[in-house]
Design a protein around this motif. Structure first.
Motif, PDB file in Angstrom:
ATOM      1  N   TYR A  81      45.513  44.958  30.816  1.00 36.21           N
ATOM      2  CA  TYR A  81      44.065  44.182  30.774  1.00 36.21           C
ATOM      3  C   TYR A  81      43.078  45.023  29.997  1.00 36.21           C
ATOM      4  CZ  TYR A  81      45.604  41.692  35.207  1.00 36.21           C
ATOM      5  OH  TYR A  81      46.461  40.943  36.040  1.00 36.21           O
TER       6      TYR A  81
ATOM      7  N   SER B 145      48.746  43.069  39.858  1.00 37.02           N
ATOM      8  CA  SER B 145      47.996  42.291  40.857  1.00 37.02           C
ATOM      9  C   SER B 145      48.635  42.329  42.153  1.00 37.02           C
ATOM     10  CB  SER B 145      48.104  40.871  40.181  1.00 37.02           C
ATOM     11  OG  SER B 145      47.252  40.208  40.878  1.00 37.02           O
TER      12      SER B 145
ATOM     13  N   LYS C 210      36.642  39.708  31.389  1.00 39.01           N
ATOM     14  CA  LYS C 210      36.980  38.334  32.452  1.00 39.01           C
ATOM     15  C   LYS C 210      36.753  37.150  31.468  1.00 39.01           C
ATOM     16  CE  LYS C 210      36.076  41.167  36.608  1.00 39.01           C
ATOM     17  NZ  LYS C 210      35.009  41.153  37.938  1.00 39.01           N
TER      18      LYS C 210
ATOM     19  N   LYS D 144      37.325  35.937  36.007  1.00 37.12           N
ATOM     20  CA  LYS D 144      38.756  36.295  36.431  1.00 37.12           C
ATOM     21  C   LYS D 144      39.287  37.380  35.218  1.00 37.12           C
ATOM     22  CE  LYS D 144      43.030  35.097  38.210  1.00 37.12           C
ATOM     23  NZ  LYS D 144      44.362  34.331  38.179  1.00 37.12           N
TER      24      LYS D 144
ATOM     25  N   THR E 276      41.876  38.750  33.224  1.00 34.03           N
ATOM     26  CA  THR E 276      42.919  38.059  32.348  1.00 34.03           C
ATOM     27  C   THR E 276      43.726  38.920  31.633  1.00 34.03           C
ATOM     28  OG1 THR E 276      41.213  36.104  31.904  1.00 34.03           O
ATOM     29  CG2 THR E 276      43.552  36.047  30.771  1.00 34.03           C
TER      30      THR E 276
END
Length: 167
Positions: A5, A61, A80, A84, A86
């Motif tokens: 991320y 996650s 995000k 969210k 990604t």
């Protein structure tokens, strides 16, 4: 399954963010580049972030607590889309890592002629090789701010002018 991320950091605190994330046992990738800068005393080689204010962090996650990342010193939050976090494609991180020299840095060299603002260029080498870029701004004697279509949107990236060629 763990994914990479993108973490957005406070200005010029990328190194502090890396240290604090690693202290919390996160795996972090902070790509840096060795570049030539024109100084009043002549050209000097300096180490700069490849993506100022951004670094990569590997998270799983459902296992890792994403919420505590915001309170890590030096960090602001994960990048995000639609509210969210990604993941970044593994191939992108692998591509950047494959371009690193033995010292763990990307080596960007100076360019004699600079492309014009607004012109379209192809990234000739480096982690974004093959992508089309639009020149947005000149950043010093040998670097340019370009717009790339990466991660589902247009992203601003600073590259060495030597990495660009006419389409």
């Amino acid at each position: 399954m763990a994914h990479w991320y993108v973490m957005y950091t406070k200005p010029r605190l990328e190194t502090q963010a890396v240290e604090n994330l690693e202290r919390q046992n996160y795996r972090v990738f902070y790509p840096q580049a060795r570049v030539r800068k024109r100084r009043s005393t002549g050209l000097a080689e300096v180490v700069e972030p490849l993506f100022p204010r951004y670094l990569f962090v590997r998270l799983e996650s459902g296992v890792d607590d994403f919420s505590k990342l915001r309170s890590t010193k030096g960090c602001i939050d994960l990048v995000k889309f639609g509210g969210k976090a990604t993941p970044v494609p593994q191939a992108l991180v692998d591509l950047i890592q494959s371009q690193l020299a033995d010292d763990g840095l990307l080596h960007l060299e100076a360019l004699n002629g600079m492309p014009k603002v607004g012109s379209s260029m192809r990234v000739a080498d480096g982690p974004f090789e093959g992508l089309m870029a639009t020149i947005a701004q000149h950043k010093g004697a040998d670097r340019v701010l370009v717009l790339l279509n990466v991660l589902g949107g247009e992203r601003r990236v600073v590259l060495s002018a030597t990495q660009l060629q006419s389409p």
